[in-house]
Scaffold this motif. Sequence first.
Motif, PDB file in Angstrom:
ATOM      1  N   ILE B  16       0.801  -1.235   0.000  1.00  0.00           N
ATOM      2  CA  ILE B  16       0.000   0.000   0.000  1.00  0.00           C
ATOM      3  C   ILE B  16       0.831   1.281   0.000  1.00  0.00           C
ATOM      4  N   TYR B  19       1.625   1.877  -3.433  1.00  0.00           N
ATOM      5  CA  TYR B  19       0.357   2.213  -4.091  1.00  0.00           C
ATOM      6  C   TYR B  19       0.016   3.696  -3.896  1.00  0.00           C
ATOM      7  N   VAL B  20       0.141   4.206  -2.679  1.00  0.00           N
ATOM      8  CA  VAL B  20      -0.200   5.621  -2.469  1.00  0.00           C
ATOM      9  C   VAL B  20       0.805   6.548  -3.160  1.00  0.00           C
ATOM     10  N   LEU B  36      -9.471  -3.787  -2.739  1.00  0.00           N
ATOM     11  CA  LEU B  36     -10.019  -2.596  -2.080  1.00  0.00           C
ATOM     12  C   LEU B  36     -11.503  -2.419  -2.384  1.00  0.00           C
ATOM     13  N   CYS B  42      -9.400  -2.344   4.482  1.00  0.00           N
ATOM     14  CA  CYS B  42      -8.189  -1.960   3.741  1.00  0.00           C
ATOM     15  C   CYS B  42      -8.373  -0.611   3.062  1.00  0.00           C
ATOM     16  N   ARG B  43      -9.606  -0.330   2.630  1.00  0.00           N
ATOM     17  CA  ARG B  43      -9.867   0.978   2.024  1.00  0.00           C
ATOM     18  C   ARG B  43      -9.621   2.078   3.057  1.00  0.00           C
ATOM     19  N   VAL B  46      -5.845   2.516   3.486  1.00  0.00           N
ATOM     20  CA  VAL B  46      -5.242   3.274   2.377  1.00  0.00           C
ATOM     21  C   VAL B  46      -5.613   4.757   2.473  1.00  0.00           C
ATOM     22  N   LYS B  50      -2.984   7.861   3.144  1.00  0.00           N
ATOM     23  CA  LYS B  50      -2.850   9.010   2.237  1.00  0.00           C
ATOM     24  C   LYS B  50      -3.026  10.317   3.000  1.00  0.00           C
TER      25      LYS B  50
END
Lengths: 202, 87
Positions: B16, B19-20, B36, B42-43, B46, B50
């Motif tokens: 993640i 990913y961000v 996600l 998990c959402r 994330v 962020k």
Amino acid sequence: MVIETTPTDISVERLKAGDRAEFARLVDLASAPIYRLGLKMLGTPQDAEDVLQNTFLKALQSLKSFEGRSSPLTWLYRIAVNEALMLIRRQRPQVEIAEEPQEEADDLPAPVQLTDWCCLPESDFLSAESQRALDAAILKLPEKLRAVFLLRDIEGLSIQETSQALGLTETAVKTRLLRARLNLREQLSSYFTGRLTEERTK
Amino acid sequence: MKHQHKHECNELLGTISEYVDGSLRDELCRELERHLSECDDCRVVVNTMKKTIDLYQTETVREGLPADVRQRLFKSLQLDDLLHGAH
């Protein structure tokens, strides 16, 4: 956000030749980020100033051995992080700086805080109390994770520059960054979930 | 946390951060995004990661060095004569 990480027009040749005016220019280009790094790494203006002065003194002494493989600023960051870690060890000699394998991506701590607090009003994020909570959370990070987070996410260095500044592989930088971000996310989630509960009970 | 997802959550936790940053390779990115779309927890992780990074970048004051700190720095480097140079 555009963050200037490299004073591109500094002449390494002139620095190495002992050009004092060029060194003064480097000081003026790099001292604000180095001071900020010290402040976030150690938490007090006095310690930040010690790190700042020692960094440039060491840089002056070791200019001849600077090979220019990284930018002058990345080289200064490297000296500054070492100075900061040394100061932390001196201040707390009883505490061993953790040597656990933070490069390993196995055994990541599973997220505990699972409330979405992103929807809080903007004023909650900007309050002086929130700023203090953010700064305090950085100081709670293990030192080695703290250095990676500050260079990458606050100072805006690339993964490659961060690895040069810390003498780590890029894989190790990525893993420490992930661990630092997960740690800070937990800490901020605890804090802001508390704010969220207060908002809802108003 | 939903038990049928838990194993996948743990597997994908390591991706993640990249990913961000937008630097996760395509294949893993698609796998994570599919996960996600089904996993609320998990959402949240994330999104809040962020937001965490974003808050630190916003709160950092990018100001110059305090004048007295600069003055003492130049003195310690014996560059006093250049103190009033092209700052």
